[in-house]
Scaffold this motif. Structure first.
Motif, PDB file in Angstrom:
ATOM      1  N   GLN A 104      -3.178  -8.123  -7.102  1.00  0.00           N
ATOM      2  CA  GLN A 104      -3.853  -9.413  -7.131  1.00  0.00           C
ATOM      3  C   GLN A 104      -3.217 -10.374  -6.131  1.00  0.00           C
ATOM      4  O   GLN A 104      -2.028 -10.309  -5.861  1.00  0.00           O
TER       5      GLN A 104
ATOM      6  N   THR B 292      -2.931  -5.912  -0.177  1.00  0.00           N
ATOM      7  CA  THR B 292      -2.956  -4.508   0.222  1.00  0.00           C
ATOM      8  C   THR B 292      -4.157  -4.313   1.141  1.00  0.00           C
ATOM      9  O   THR B 292      -5.014  -5.189   1.257  1.00  0.00           O
TER      10      THR B 292
ATOM     11  N   LEU C 178      -7.363  -4.523  -0.861  1.00  0.00           N
ATOM     12  CA  LEU C 178      -7.705  -5.898  -1.231  1.00  0.00           C
ATOM     13  C   LEU C 178      -8.269  -6.656  -0.043  1.00  0.00           C
ATOM     14  O   LEU C 178      -9.199  -7.466  -0.193  1.00  0.00           O
TER      15      LEU C 178
ATOM     16  N   GLY D 196      -6.713  -4.023  -8.972  1.00  0.00           N
ATOM     17  CA  GLY D 196      -5.467  -3.533  -8.405  1.00  0.00           C
ATOM     18  C   GLY D 196      -4.500  -4.682  -8.171  1.00  0.00           C
ATOM     19  O   GLY D 196      -4.318  -5.551  -9.020  1.00  0.00           O
TER      20      GLY D 196
ATOM     21  N   SER E  28      -8.051  -1.814  -5.809  1.00  0.00           N
ATOM     22  CA  SER E  28      -7.933  -3.169  -5.255  1.00  0.00           C
ATOM     23  C   SER E  28      -9.294  -3.688  -4.817  1.00  0.00           C
ATOM     24  O   SER E  28      -9.594  -4.884  -4.958  1.00  0.00           O
TER      25      SER E  28
ATOM     26  N   THR F 250       0.830  -1.209   0.000  1.00  0.00           N
ATOM     27  CA  THR F 250       0.000   0.000   0.000  1.00  0.00           C
ATOM     28  C   THR F 250       0.861   1.254   0.000  1.00  0.00           C
ATOM     29  O   THR F 250       0.641   2.182  -0.790  1.00  0.00           O
TER      30      THR F 250
ATOM     31  N   GLU G 151      -5.675   3.657  -4.738  1.00  0.00           N
ATOM     32  CA  GLU G 151      -5.166   2.277  -4.830  1.00  0.00           C
ATOM     33  C   GLU G 151      -6.089   1.317  -4.108  1.00  0.00           C
ATOM     34  O   GLU G 151      -6.361   0.209  -4.595  1.00  0.00           O
TER      35      GLU G 151
END
Length: 313
Positions: free
Chosen positions: A246, A251, A254, A244, A239, A102, A235
């Motif tokens: 994967q 992150t 995510l 974003g 995600s 991140t 970002e």
């Protein structure tokens, strides 16, 4: 040297002002909100640098017996204080490890856009009208596309990765620094000290590097601090949408996306990484407000006056 220290030195030549770093830390300490924000950011940076080395194995080790483990249950160890995810991995370790990606994406995008945008802005503000028009039309073209929409299109065509994400987000943020630096240069170039340097025969590169850039830099640094928070949110949004970073990379955005199906049964899967995003962006906003005053010579005296009041009290 501050204005107060300069006055004291003039009245008493023996007086030696304190080092600049000590004065800055003192001003930061007196602003409790800015000091707390700086401490939080230091913790985040420390986690981003050393977290993967310490907790990467733990963050990727699956334990289905601990899937969706509730927070504050230390029976499985202190790493499960924030609970476990859908595969039984400790959320605390995953948040610490995810901070690296991140922060790397946000720092890389801001650094690239700051350097490129500032360079183009200096050229557009201090060179010929033709070069300025070409550069500004380029900025208008980039700004004509919504930043997130442009990122979605590019990342849909290219492979989602840290490098591609940095490039896309950097391109979308270049006009911010370009237009700001150009406006600042157009104003600073008319000041007396720049005209004096021109009369003395200083080269264009020397005038820009030694006389204009130091005046423009505080404004750009403040904008970069605010923009860091925006890029980090962008970002996280990408995600969250699945285009974003994967898996198996992680992150904070995510992690929020992966916890979305469990909001009704395991809210902590999305809550803790979302809280990390909120605390980091809030800290950046608070610190940028303090930096706006501390880096501006015309406003810095406010912090120095507060210093003198604190001594008298």
């Amino acid at each position: 040297m501050s204005q107060i220290d300069s006055a004291i030195t003039t009245a008493n030549p023996i007086y030696k002002p304190p080092p600049a770093w000590r004065t800055t830390l003192g001003m930061l300490w007196r602003d409790k909100f800015a000091f707390a924000a700086a401490c939080i950011l230091l913790v985040v940076i420390f986690c981003a640098i050393f977290g993967p080395m310490l907790f990467e194995d733990v963050a990727t080790r699956q334990n289905l017996r601990g899937r969706n483990a509730p927070p504050f249950d230390l029976s499985r160890g202190w790493l499960f204080i924030l609970g476990g995810d859908q595969l039984g991995r400790p959320l605390l370790a995953r948040i610490i490890v995810a901070s690296q990606n991140t922060m790397a994406v946000a720092a890389g995008a801001v650094a690239c856009s700051l350097l490129i945008g500032t360079g183009l802005g200096l050229i557009a503000g201090y060179t010929t009208k033709t070069a300025s028009q070409v550069i500004m039309r380029l900025a208008d073209v980039i700004m004509s596309f919504p930043s997130l929409l442009l990122a979605v299109i590019v990342l849909y065509v290219l492979e989602p990765s840290v490098g591609n994400l940095v490039i896309v987000l950097a391109i979308t943020r270049i006009p911010i620094y370009l237009r700001t630096s150009r406006a600042e240069v157009l104003e600073v170039r008319e000041r007396m000290f720049v005209q004096a340097a021109q009369v003395m025969g200083a080269s264009t590169k020397r005038i820009v590097a030694r006389h204009i850039l130091p005046v423009v830099a505080p404004t750009l640094i403040t904008i970069a601090t605010l923009d860091f928070a925006f890029v980090m949110l962008a970002e996280s949004s990408l995600s969250f949408l699945g285009i974003g970073i994967q898996p198996p990379e992680i992150t904070w955005g995510l992690m929020v996306s992966q916890g979305r199906p469990y909001l009704t049964s395991a809210w902590w899967l999305s809550f803790w990484p979302g809280l990390a995003i909120i605390l980091t962006t809030l800290s950046l906003n608070l610190l940028s407000g303090w930096m706006r005053t501390a880096l501006d010579p015309s406003q810095r005296w406010r912090l120095e006056v507060n210093k003198e009041k604190a001594k008298n009290d």
